[in-house]
Design an enzyme around this catalytic site. Structure first.
Site, mmCIF file in Angstrom:
data_model
loop_
_atom_site.group_PDB
_atom_site.id
_atom_site.type_symbol
_atom_site.label_atom_id
_atom_site.label_comp_id
_atom_site.label_asym_id
_atom_site.label_seq_id
_atom_site.Cartn_x
_atom_site.Cartn_y
_atom_site.Cartn_z
ATOM 1 C CE LYS A 1 -4.868 -69.887 -9.610
ATOM 2 N NZ LYS A 1 -6.201 -69.254 -9.612
ATOM 3 N N GLY B 1 -6.329 -71.211 -3.740
ATOM 4 C CA GLY B 1 -6.503 -70.330 -2.571
ATOM 5 C C GLY B 1 -6.194 -71.044 -1.273
ATOM 6 N N GLY C 1 -17.162 -57.121 -8.474
ATOM 7 C CA GLY C 1 -15.796 -57.357 -8.020
ATOM 8 C C GLY C 1 -15.346 -58.803 -8.130
ATOM 9 C CB ILE D 1 -7.938 -75.898 -1.535
ATOM 10 C CG1 ILE D 1 -9.307 -75.245 -1.700
ATOM 11 C CG2 ILE D 1 -8.027 -77.403 -1.555
ATOM 12 C CD1 ILE D 1 -9.916 -75.472 -3.086
#
Lengths: 435, 435
Positions: free
Chosen positions: B205, B134, B187, B136
């Site tokens: 990733k 995200g 969510g 970082i």
């Protein structure tokens, strides 16, 4: 570009690390930059001591001009440290059209403005990732990928010596003086540790962090700075009781157009990741309006980690030189003419929670008088602890809700005049309300 | 350059974050790049739903060509996700000479080679900081300031959904299924959570991290991947007893020219900083030969944090465009022709400590038989725990010293044939020997 020639000023520990990295990972650097980064000349007053690294093919000299005036050298790495001759050398390198990479936070915190202006005038770069957090690439991240954020807070554990001492005090219940002595014997503290333990080094680093986060000039004199020399093992114990650990923090905050810029021992909750930064490790925690809280953690000092950051800057320069450009990004990440001078909030006006320790005679009514003096200044007590009596004198420890520093100081000055108070009351700021 | 025009493909959560950031911090971006970054066109199939961000002055379109063929747009942000049409759109943008910024790890893990080759051919850039961790800025750091290091290890907690589930299982002693259900309601997990909980997203990733750390192509098929669906609250409890926490880790290691590339639940010591990464936070820990261990921590997902990384890449591009250059740094940090294909170590050959849980009948001699079968494969027991008997069946839990995966599997296959073993034995790898 086939080759970039580099000159190194200062062949101390970090200098030796840079020599080692450039030698050992030379092929890797070429795979990543497309050019050969070659260390041509090393300058140091002592060129005879063996630093344990191979200097074959490198010229060793005592004369800085052998780097500063060599037209072949395009990048000068300054690792002398301190103000002079580092400042003069950096300015001369810049004046001669050379890019400068430095790990010198003292130099930049005090003479940064002069150096950045000279660099702009001469269209060269000044890079200094290694100046804060050793190998941790935090400055590059602030200037680079996190550039889209307005930062609100920066907190740093950026002095390995202090963190080592506080960690050992915490783990061993030992006193400051004895841990300092042992740290000196083990090489974790200098023979003259003043710059470290008084918070000066941390303040230098805070200046750089603030400049990059907020695009502002910072005068070191405006940074409030308090070291760790008055922290006792008793404070460390009480911190633990209240669920805190004591760390020397560099704290920068943006508060309605004013900047908080302060260095002091700080109690932080044990479950904060910053509380788990032990020994000589460093960490920097930033909060940006979009990225939210981000923390960077790693080795804050040492030959090899710091060399990683220095060479990282050289790689940055090499990529620019290969692309035929310079100053793709200005030294502070903001365009030079966008760097402002934001006002610093006076320390008396900051608002914190406080831990306060009183040394009082065990008499009826003492607590009431202390609470009364605090209450009269609008300081409200959050928790209180009076140790089991072991003598006629007892430590009374309280934590407060949010209070203004000036009010705390005035209240303590008044309380310290009470005849039941046996020594100067001390306090440590608490930081436990981070997003 | 006065203005850089950007087109956005995909107006979902992250897209809305990007629109918000570019709008709210527009002046800041100009102060840092010297140019105006202006979002010209947004493309999405749904252009009517209100995303809660201001789109005044921005063209909204359902037709990707309104971005892909607009000669004014030089930077395309791809936030559609998934393989197609993201791949076709990215290739078309590249073919039309546009730079691409993407958060799409799936796309790059599977079609990276094709996309990087097209970008090289067309002399444009592909940036993807937002694809891992995200907000970082870890990829930028690997390619940038830490470029001087040979990396030996990369460990990542890079899937917020899994970390959220494991954190709640740890904190509440709850079971996987019930936490997953609650996470979906809140969510924090998708309606179809397969990609997250089976480790596929983490494997994507890991592919990107490995490519950047080691300059190698990675075929997703070669990444061993195991999700968190079989973790029980019992395992979480036993982990705690042994001083560990269970995290889904992306693990990359360089081991004598071979690469370990694996994703699986892993027990790590409670006092490791990685063990303190809770909830939807992410962290990536790398070890470089010079920088040593470095950890990056922050929000691994979410509208605003991910937008920070996306816009960070746009800033990087803007600085290049203002300097009149492109591809100052290639997509993986290594020059394109230096990217190799390193062999992946087969999972059977990796060496780990293991936590193994047997469900056995409470009969004399069971332990001896288990120990015997392990010993016969050279697997030595480090610790053993047999819970207090509550029924005729008992869990027997052991940890091993270093053992080869293949040997562990064979030993368990044999042990599972014993009539006293009541269900398939399970194991979790332990990572507790980090520098």
């Amino acid at each position: 570009m086939e080759e970039i020639k580099v000159g190194l000023l200062g062949f101390g520990t970090i200098g030796a690390g840079v020599v080692k990295l450039l030698k050992e990972n030379s092929a890797l650097l070429t795979e990543k930059t497309g050019t050969r980064i070659s260390l041509k000349t090393i300058v140091d007053l002592d060129i005879t001591t063996d630093r344990g690294v191979c200097t074959e093919g490198i010229t060793l000299s005592r004369n800085a001009d052998d780097v500063l005036t060599d037209p072949e050298i395009s990048v000068v790495i300054e690792l002398i440290g301190g103000y002079e001759p580092a400042r003069s050398f950096a300015l001369k390198a810049i004046g001669n059209g050379k890019h400068v990479v430095t790990a010198n936070k003292a130099l930049l915190a005090v003479h940064g403005e002069e150096i950045y202006a000279a660099a702009k005038k001469n269209n060269v770069e000044v890079l200094f990732e290694a100046a804060v957090g050793g190998g941790i690439p935090v400055l590059s991240a602030i200037k680079g990928n996190m550039a889209g954020n307005r930062f609100s807070t920066v907190l740093g554990i950026v002095n390995g010596t202090c963190n080592y001492i506080l960690t050992r005090m915490t783990q061993e219940g030992a006193d400051f003086a004895e841990v300092l002595k042992s740290a000196q014997e083990l090489g974790y503290a200098e023979a003259d540790p003043t710059f470290d333990i008084e918070g000066v080094d941390t303040a230098h680093k805070l200046c750089l962090l603030l400049s990059l986060c907020f695009g502002t000039k910072i005068d070191l004199k405006d940074v409030y700075s308090e070291g760790i020399t008055s922290i006792t093992s008793e404070d460390v114990d009480f911190a633990h009781t209240f669920g805190y650990r004591i760390k020397l923090l560099a704290i920068g905050k943006m508060d309605g157009g004013q900047i908080e810029a302060r260095v002091h021992p700080t109690m932080i909750p044990i479950d904060y990741p910053l509380a788990d930064v032990h020994g000589v490790f460093n960490a920097i925690r930033l909060t940006g309006d979009f990225v939210g809280p981000v923390m960077f953690y790693g080795r804050g000092a040492g030959m090899e980690a710091t060399a990683s950051a220095v060479v990282g800057d050289v790689v940055d320069l090499a990529r620019n030189l290969c692309a035929g450009i310079t100053r793709r990004c200005s030294p502070l990440g903001f365009l030079d003419d966008k760097v402002t001078t934001l006002p610093i909030k006076p320390i008396g006006e900051i608002v914190n929670k406080y831990y306060i320790r009183f040394q009082a005679l065990d008499r009826p009514g003492v607590l009431a008088r202390i609470a009364g003096a605090l209450g009269a200044r609008g300081i409200s007590i959050a928790s209180m602890l009076q140790s089991a009596r072991s003598a006629d004198e007892v430590p009374i420890v309280i934590t407060t809700h949010d209070a203004r520093e000036e009010d705390v100081r005035k209240a303590l000055a008044e309380i310290d005049t009470f005849e039941v108070i046996r020594s100067k009351s001390t306090y440590i700021r608490i930081e436990d309300n981070l997003e």
